[in-house]
Design an enzyme around this catalytic site. Sequence first.
Site, PDB file in Angstrom:
ATOM      1  N   ARG A 162      10.986  63.062  38.365  1.00  0.00           N
ATOM      2  CA  ARG A 162      11.909  62.409  39.301  1.00  0.00           C
ATOM      3  C   ARG A 162      12.052  60.945  38.930  1.00  0.00           C
ATOM      4  NH1 ARG A 162      11.415  62.535  45.895  1.00  0.00           N
ATOM      5  NH2 ARG A 162       9.370  61.610  45.510  1.00  0.00           N
ATOM      6  N   ASP A 446       4.344  58.430  51.082  1.00  0.00           N
ATOM      7  CA  ASP A 446       5.086  57.711  50.054  1.00  0.00           C
ATOM      8  C   ASP A 446       6.105  56.811  50.734  1.00  0.00           C
ATOM      9  OD1 ASP A 446       7.223  59.337  50.784  1.00  0.00           O
ATOM     10  OD2 ASP A 446       7.204  60.521  48.946  1.00  0.00           O
TER      11      ASP A 446
END
EC number: 2.3.3.9
Length: 534
Positions: A162, A446
Amino acid sequence: MTLTVTNNAPVAGAERILTAEALGFVEKLHQKFAVTRDGLLADRVTNRQKAAASGGLDFLPETKHVREGDWKVAPAPEKLQDRRVEMTGPASPAKMAINALNSGAKVWLADLEDASTPTWPNVIDALANLTAAARGELAFTSPEGKEYRLRTDAPLATVVMRPRGWHLPEKNIQIDGQPAVGALVDFGLHFFHNAQYLLERGDGPFYYLPKTESYLEARLWNDIFSFAEAELGLPQGSVRATVLIETIPAAFQMDEILYELREHASGLNAGRWDYLFSIIKYFREAGESFVMPDRASVAMTAPFMRAYTELLVKTCHRRGAFAMGGMAAVIPNRKEPEVTEQAFAKVRADKTREANDGFDGSWVAHPDLVPVCREIFDSVLGEKPNQVDRLRDEVEVTAAQLLDVSSAQGEVTEAGLRLNLYVAVAYTAVWISGNGAVAIHNLMEDAATAEISRTQVWQQLHNKVTLADTGNTVTRELVERILTEETEKLRGEINDADKFAKYYEPASKLIADLTIGEGDFVEFLTLPAYELVS
């Protein structure tokens, strides 16, 4: 156009990653695509302003033919046929990368975005680790002498990388004196060094695409993939990409996003915190109708979230793509087994819902959750690698259902306000220190958690919400007081004056600026936080 690496500090792995040829490839990507990216970022502002003025969103009339058309994405490569458990986490440090690859998950989402602080050493180390992993060479020995090696007794997780979202810059590489596009740096360096190796082994190149807001942004990625394949002499369609549907405008363009990427598409993913963050951000002037209860009470079973996930599964399977479920962020606490078992029970319930709804797999943030998730999907899938053949034709979702935030059950409380401020400061402080995957209250968090946390505070303040547990109105003075108290709580927990002054004080100031500051709403916390990273 001239590319310059402006950070000359020695970084381990840089000599392997920052070769003249690789940087030349990144420069070509900027020459061809950076202007389009800039225009699409400007379009985001215009599109949001239109939605704010109208008070809503709808499916696009100009792309009705795509939604009603009979088409499918390209067949998935063998390594992406079975995605029942996907491990997520940063690709740096090497120890975490090896543990993820060895976890028993089918896929590892190797994250250079929300779970990674983009310090220059982190970026280079992540790319170096992925380059070594692609060649089967990744290894690490700890200062204590413990060795970490890639397992040979069972398959490794397939890597799906990603890159950063379109909005994030890379200040350590400049193009004609301006910061490079972080996504083009991440993709370009990874693709240049690894695409051929991965393709020969059937292991990729595979990518997760974050923060997408429109089918035109998906079209840009498709053009980039086609250009990159041609430039390196790879067959067209070698790349496979899974798009995170984590913004509210993207939820109205799922068909269109898959269509634009159809020779490179693999699937879509349904998230939670970033999706809720996007709704608040997109409709921040819309008033009380978009005010959400405490985030912990906004479950995926809320009607407007069910509408989103049901539409995603139906859309993916109609187009031959995979529907990927959301994150299980629990971190096992071996000192409190009862707490861990209660958390695991919630994970089982959530994964059972996803598997029964037709998802083909789901995310976990800790290796101990891999068998939990696998057991649930095994019970539904059996010997099948996926359930793409389950079309969900009975599902019908309207624009009003996707936007019905009022359908969420719960209240706004001072306890929730405190938690949001505590988590926002705690996460941001650790992010500034260089770690984007942060354990807070037995959850692996996150950047998405910090984003929804600080945005909820902003929303509650600007709508003068009344707190259900205290009867107080959310005011600037109340937020300021609670932020001070929660920051002081963190001071006591950290018990390190230098660390607190270096990371937690600037983090608290940043969260204050973002929640009670007088300036314009800041689209992404990570943009001003990036300026605090050395």
